[in-house]
Design an enzyme around this catalytic site. Sequence first.
Site, short mmCIF file in Angstrom:
data_model
loop_
_atom_site.label_atom_id
_atom_site.label_comp_id
_atom_site.label_asym_id
_atom_site.label_seq_id
_atom_site.Cartn_x
_atom_site.Cartn_y
_atom_site.Cartn_z
N SER A 132 0.81 -1.22 0.00
CA SER A 132 0.00 0.00 0.00
C SER A 132 0.84 1.26 0.00
CB SER A 132 -0.95 0.00 1.20
OG SER A 132 -0.22 -0.08 2.42
N ASP B 210 10.32 1.47 -1.33
CA ASP B 210 9.50 0.36 -0.86
C ASP B 210 9.04 0.66 0.56
OD1 ASP B 210 8.21 -2.06 -0.92
OD2 ASP B 210 10.01 -3.25 -1.34
N ALA C 98 7.80 -1.04 4.55
CA ALA C 98 8.24 -2.05 5.51
C ALA C 98 7.13 -2.27 6.52
CB ALA C 98 9.53 -1.62 6.21
N LYS D 46 10.00 -7.18 6.36
CA LYS D 46 9.20 -6.97 5.17
C LYS D 46 8.55 -8.29 4.77
CE LYS D 46 10.94 -4.69 1.73
NZ LYS D 46 9.62 -4.05 1.54
N GLY D 47 7.57 -8.21 3.88
CA GLY D 47 6.97 -9.42 3.37
C GLY D 47 5.52 -9.62 3.75
N GLY E 30 3.14 -8.33 2.33
CA GLY E 30 2.43 -8.46 1.07
C GLY E 30 2.80 -9.70 0.28
N GLU F 221 11.60 -8.67 -3.39
CA GLU F 221 11.98 -7.40 -2.75
C GLU F 221 13.44 -7.44 -2.29
OE1 GLU F 221 7.70 -5.79 -1.00
OE2 GLU F 221 8.94 -7.12 0.23
#
EC number: 5.3.1.6
Length: 248
Positions: A30, A103, A105, A116-117, A119, A125
């Site tokens: 997002s 990006d 976080a 991260k991750g 999504g 990434e």
Amino acid sequence: MDYSRLKQIAAEKAVEEVKDGMFVGLGTGSTAKFAIIKIAKKIKDGHLKNIYGIPTSKKTEELAAGLGIPLLSLNQLFKLRTKNVERRTLNIERTKLIDITIDGADEVDSDLNLIKGGGGALLREKVIAQNTGRLLIVVDKTKLSSRLGEKFFVPVEVLQFALESEINFLESLGAKTDIRKSDDGGFFVTDEGNYIIDANFGKIENPAELNSLLNERAGIVEHGIFLNKLVDSVYCSSNDGIEILSVS
């Protein structure tokens, strides 16, 4: 407090670092979406020229292409940037193929290590991050913590073949685990065809040590701990404005 608006403000501030002629890593999620929309608008308005985006997921690729951002895969970019260069002459600095990546976080600790991750795009990434000269992370203040694991679990991408054994391994390290599910109730499958185990370790006192343990496990394809050596700056937005945090 409108956290969506705070994310947008921080993302658009980070986009100011994008200049003509750059190769730009496009994050997933997002927050990254706001940056992608802003980049597309600047290209359309003629304020950015000769820009190519390198997406970190199929979802991001679809979004960016639909907005008119010219795209390259990482393989295409490598061929373009190393044309007429012998592989043996490449060094670590020249392998930073991407100028800037923007990006989000899920969590940022006081040392600017990341989780991260959320999504599901952690593998691509991290690959993009490792090939980036400057990784700009965009968050709102709710993502900050003193230690990783205070607010978010660690996504762990595993081979389908090794799912149960990797659950057992993560639990042997003290994690509580959940297999990530998709909206239809089935297992979530990543762009690379793997499963994700969401591993809650609680407060992680030594992210570098856990990073090493996870890296050494064959059935684990990748995990969501991004050590601060990958990060250039974190753009953190709050009602008081934007603070730009950098690794000391």
